[in-house]
Structure formats: C-alpha cells, structure tokens
Design an enzyme around this catalytic site. Structure first.
Site, short mmCIF file in Angstrom:
data_model
loop_
_atom_site.label_atom_id
_atom_site.label_comp_id
_atom_site.label_asym_id
_atom_site.label_seq_id
_atom_site.Cartn_x
_atom_site.Cartn_y
_atom_site.Cartn_z
N ASP A 1 -1.71 2.53 6.80
CA ASP A 1 -3.12 2.81 6.53
C ASP A 1 -3.36 2.47 5.06
OD1 ASP A 1 -5.74 4.10 6.75
OD2 ASP A 1 -4.82 5.72 5.58
N ASP B 1 -6.68 3.63 2.74
CA ASP B 1 -7.28 4.71 1.95
C ASP B 1 -6.55 6.03 2.19
OD1 ASP B 1 -9.19 2.92 1.06
OD2 ASP B 1 -10.64 3.46 2.60
N ASP C 1 -2.10 8.95 6.44
CA ASP C 1 -2.32 10.25 5.81
C ASP C 1 -3.22 11.16 6.63
OD1 ASP C 1 -4.56 8.41 5.08
OD2 ASP C 1 -5.34 10.24 4.13
#
Length: 253
Positions: A13, A15, A193
């Site tokens: 991922d 961001d 995240d």
C-alpha cells in the site's frame, strides 16, 4: 513463518504504509472545503478518512463539514445555509474537482517517506523479489510522487485507484498484480496499514502484513487479523531471510 517461505512477490500500500501523505492531503482537503465556505477539518480528522480513494475522502469531508457548519450556526442561533440551490451530489463533485486542483500543488511537498522505507525497498529489490504498489490514490498522482520520493525504480508494477473497476478492499487490484507478476495469489505478500489492505489480501487469498503505524481509521490493525503484524517496515527483512544489518548504513546495537 512458513507462509513467508512461499512468497514470490510483494505488494505495498502507499499512503500510511510507505508514505506519510497526511500533510499534503489535509492541505488539499481543507483548501477545497474553504473554497466552498465550509469548515476546515485539520490533519487529525483527515487521517481518519484516508484509505478508500479520493471520492470517498471527499464524501467524508463534505458530510463532516456540513454537520460541523450546522452545529456552529445552531450555536449562533442562525439557520444552516447551503451553497445556493446546488444539490449535495453536485457539491461533492465540485469539492472533488477542487481537491484535485489543490492536491496537485501539495502532493509532493506534503508527502514524506516513513522511516526505513527506502532502505527496506532497496534491500528487497536487491534480493530479487518483484515489488508492486497497490493504492486507492488517484492514478495521475502516483507516478510523480514515487519519482519525487526516489522509490519509483523499485516497483515492477503499479496499480492506482483509477486502474481497476473495484478498489481495495476488493481483491481485484491484488489479483491484477498476481497476473502481471505471473504468480499465484498465495505467493503474494501484501503489506498495508489499514483494514482495507488486510481485507483485500484475505479476499485474494494472499498473505498479509499489517503495520501498526499509519491511518487505520483510529483502529488497532490487529482487529483485522493480518497474518503478521510489524511495527516497522524493516521487520520484513528478517521475516524474508534478510537481516536488518544488511540493509543499514550504520548499526550501533
């Protein structure tokens, strides 16, 4: 970590995982809200909206800001007002267009690599594992940002939010990565995240790593039950057979 032994490729991922993009996103969101004479949100609130792409980000920003404005005006004894007779759907579209314009100005200067990201990517790339990027961020912003941050060269394949019909948490982006890398879904490790990342990996049948930092809507990443939980991206290295020390210019411990 037997699941790690079958890994033939890694997807990340963006961001909240590789990049702290909250400052730039917040500046663009708040500028767009201000342009429509709506209350600004601030970074602490914006980070709880990140993860589902720009359309959802702006819907969340608009809904919160409308509610906040109504509360403020009620406290002043004033009725809430709207932007002329413009329907809410059109206001959200206006807000998204404004966001795009402002984010072009803030995306690079308001985005920073998290600690150990560059060194970890370099070590994994040197190990020979193909690396991919999967983000819900609008595609036009992705490549310039990777170049500006100096990590574009590490990725064999990049999937932006406009490159698929279904964004994360749908498995489509990860399955596309598997196809491009010519590997099976269980041979892909996805590192993220947020719960969207973990749900996407689970739906694709891929192994997942959940990072304890980032923008997971204020939730503990363990609630999403990733296969592994790491506090730092560099923890990937020993898990995949590459010690930290091979990846660090200096080591004092």
């Amino acid at each position: 970590m037997s699941k790690m032994q079958s890994i033939q490729g890694i997807a990340f991922d963006l961001d909240g995982t590789l990049v702290d993009s909250a400052p730039g996103l917040t500046a663009a969101v708040d500028s767009a809200l201000y342009a429509l004479e709506l209350p600004q949100a601030g970074e602490a609130r914006v980070v709880t909206w990140i993860g589902n792409g720009a359309d959802v980000l702006m819907e969340r920003a608009f809904n919160w800001s409308r509610q906040e404005r109504a509360i403020q005006r009620a406290a002043q004894g004033k009725p809430d007002v709207d932007v002329g007779d413009v329907p809410q759907e059109e206001q959200v579209r206006m807000l998204r267009k404004l966001f795009n314009r402002y984010y072009e100005e803030t995306v690079e200067e308001g985005s920073f690599l998290f600690p150990d990201v560059a060194d970890t990517l370099a070590a994994l790339h040197a190990k020979g594992l193909p690396l991919a990027l999967v983000t819900n961020k609008p595609t036009p912003f992705v490549a310039p940002l990777l170049e500006a941050l100096g990590i574009a060269q590490y990725f064999t394949f990049v999937v932006g939010g406009d490159d698929v019909v279904n964004k994360k948490p749908h498995p489509e982006p990860l399955l596309l990565v598997c196809k491009k890398l010519n590997i099976q879904s269980h041979e892909l490790l996805f590192v993220g995240d947020s719960r969207n990342d973990i749900l996407a990996a689970q739906a694709a049948g891929s192994t997942s790593v959940g990072l304890t930092y980032g923008y997971n809507y204020g939730e503990d990443i363990t609630l999403s039950k990733p296969d592994f939980v790491f506090e730092s991206l560099k923890d990937l290295l020993p898990a995949l057979g590459l010690p930290h020390s091979e990846n660090q210019e200096t080591k004092n411990d």
